[in-house]
Design an enzyme around this catalytic site. Structure first.
Site, short mmCIF file in Angstrom:
data_model
loop_
_atom_site.label_atom_id
_atom_site.label_comp_id
_atom_site.label_asym_id
_atom_site.label_seq_id
_atom_site.Cartn_x
_atom_site.Cartn_y
_atom_site.Cartn_z
N ASP A 128 45.18 49.99 37.12
CA ASP A 128 45.39 48.80 37.79
C ASP A 128 46.92 48.73 38.21
OD1 ASP A 128 44.77 46.23 38.87
OD2 ASP A 128 45.66 45.11 37.23
N ASP A 166 37.90 50.12 40.15
CA ASP A 166 39.03 50.55 41.06
C ASP A 166 39.79 51.70 40.82
OD1 ASP A 166 39.27 47.71 42.10
OD2 ASP A 166 40.74 47.03 41.04
N ASP A 317 40.95 36.34 35.71
CA ASP A 317 41.46 37.50 36.79
C ASP A 317 43.03 37.94 36.46
OD1 ASP A 317 38.94 38.01 37.98
OD2 ASP A 317 39.55 36.20 39.36
#
Length: 343
Positions: A128, A166, A317
């Site tokens: 991330d 991701d 989130d």
């Protein structure tokens, strides 16, 4: 950022004794004359029909525990809304500190009722890009140990694994520093090999969403990450793009990777993407969203193996728009999603 955000961290820890007690109340009572759809404490969280939805509903999932708490507090209208989430199979995000234990627990519980567990691995090093869900394994060896532990926990039982939301996308969009690229490709490729070495495990590599860019940018990186040996790829993980747009994106990408099948995260895409506010954070706890199509293998296109709820509806989130930390339960948001949904 880049239209890809929103994956969220796993929710760590187990429920408190009080919450577990409420969950037992929810799951353990007989229905009697009231099946619970109107908010009775006699409700039971059961599995969905296997022919359309072979995935496991966790009777001790966070939403089920919350329904139990709400019923115990006499908040029947809210419990009735959250039941829309609690009664659906939702992916389990594996806690790296309990990887083997959780993988075994979830797959054993699913197998006992003839269902398939859906698991998410989200522990790639440098995860991330230092944002809301930053973290991941300390290094490549730690990540390989994590994957081995998950594989040991799954064994020969049925499982569907969504691999590293991701992780490939952030190699493409420049978010992950170049110095980590080769290792990440190697780790993802190795994870696919390890998991596909299991008897009954399906693997889908995360491939972004309809809003971040285009398939020309990601199809070769996906193949470097082991897609050829995986069952397919996943789109719209933790995001809000419509099922129609997600299928269109997935089909375009599929054509570039040998016709691979894919799955779509429909957990929160009922009203499509948020289009207001800061474009860089539209993915983060956007207001006015709704639950999407419930999980099923009966989809609108033969290339789509399933609609899945990969992101757990009701979990934040990140610390934006008033939300708690990524992966933490947010009752108000969960209720908003449910109330905005049909049924």
């Amino acid at each position: 950022m880049y239209g890809s955000r929103g994956v969220g961290a796993f929710a760590g820890g187990r429920a408190s004794a009080a919450v577990l007690g409420a969950a037992l109340l929810l799951a353990g009572c007989s229905s009697g004359g009231d099946d619970g759809k109107e908010g009775s404490a006699a409700a039971v969280v059961t599995q969905q029909p296997k022919e359309a939805d072979p995935f496991w509903v966790n009777p001790d999932g966070v939403a089920a525990r919350e329904v139990g708490e709400l019923l115990g507090d006499g908040r029947k209208p809210e419990a009735r809304q959250l039941r829309k989430i609690a009664e659906q199979p939702v992916a389990e995000w594996i806690n790296p500190e309990k990887a083997e234990e959780q993988a075994r627990e979830f797959t054993e519980s699913a197998d006992k009722v003839g269902r398939r567990a859906v698991l998410v691995l989200y522990n790639i090093p440098h995860r991330d890009c230092g944002q809301y869900s930053q973290g991941g394994a300390a290094d490549g060896d730690a990540y390989r140990d994590f994957v081995d532990a998950v594989a040991e926990g799954i064994g020969d039982r049925p499982a569907t694994v969504v691999l590293e939301p991701d992780a490939v996308l952030h190699l493409v969009d420049g978010c992950t520093p170049q110095e980590f690229h080769e290792e990440r490709y190697d780790l993802l490729d190795g994870a696919v090999s390890t998991l596909k070495g299991l008897k009954n495990t399906k693997v889908y590599v995360d491939a972004g969403n309809a809003g971040w860019g285009n398939p020309d940018q990601i199809h070769e990186p996906l193949q470097r990450a082991g897609l050829d040996r995986a069952d397919g790829f996943a789109v719209n993980v933790s995001n809000f793009y419509t099922t129609e747009d997600s299928i269109a994106y997935g089909k375009e990408l599929s054509a570039k990777v040998g016709g691979k099948h894919f799955v779509v995260d429909t957990s929160r895409n009922g009203n499509g993407p948020y289009t207001e506010g800061d474009p860089d954070e539209r993915w983060c706890n956007p207001p006015g969203r709704a639950l999407g199509e419930t999980p099923t293998t009966r989809t609108a296109d033969p290339l789509v193996d399933a609609y899945l709820w990969i992101k757990r509806p009701g979990e934040s989130d990140g610390e934006c728009k008033g939300g708690p930390k990524a992966g933490e339960w947010w009752e108000d948001y969960a209720l908003d999603l449910a109330r905005a949904s049909a049924g």
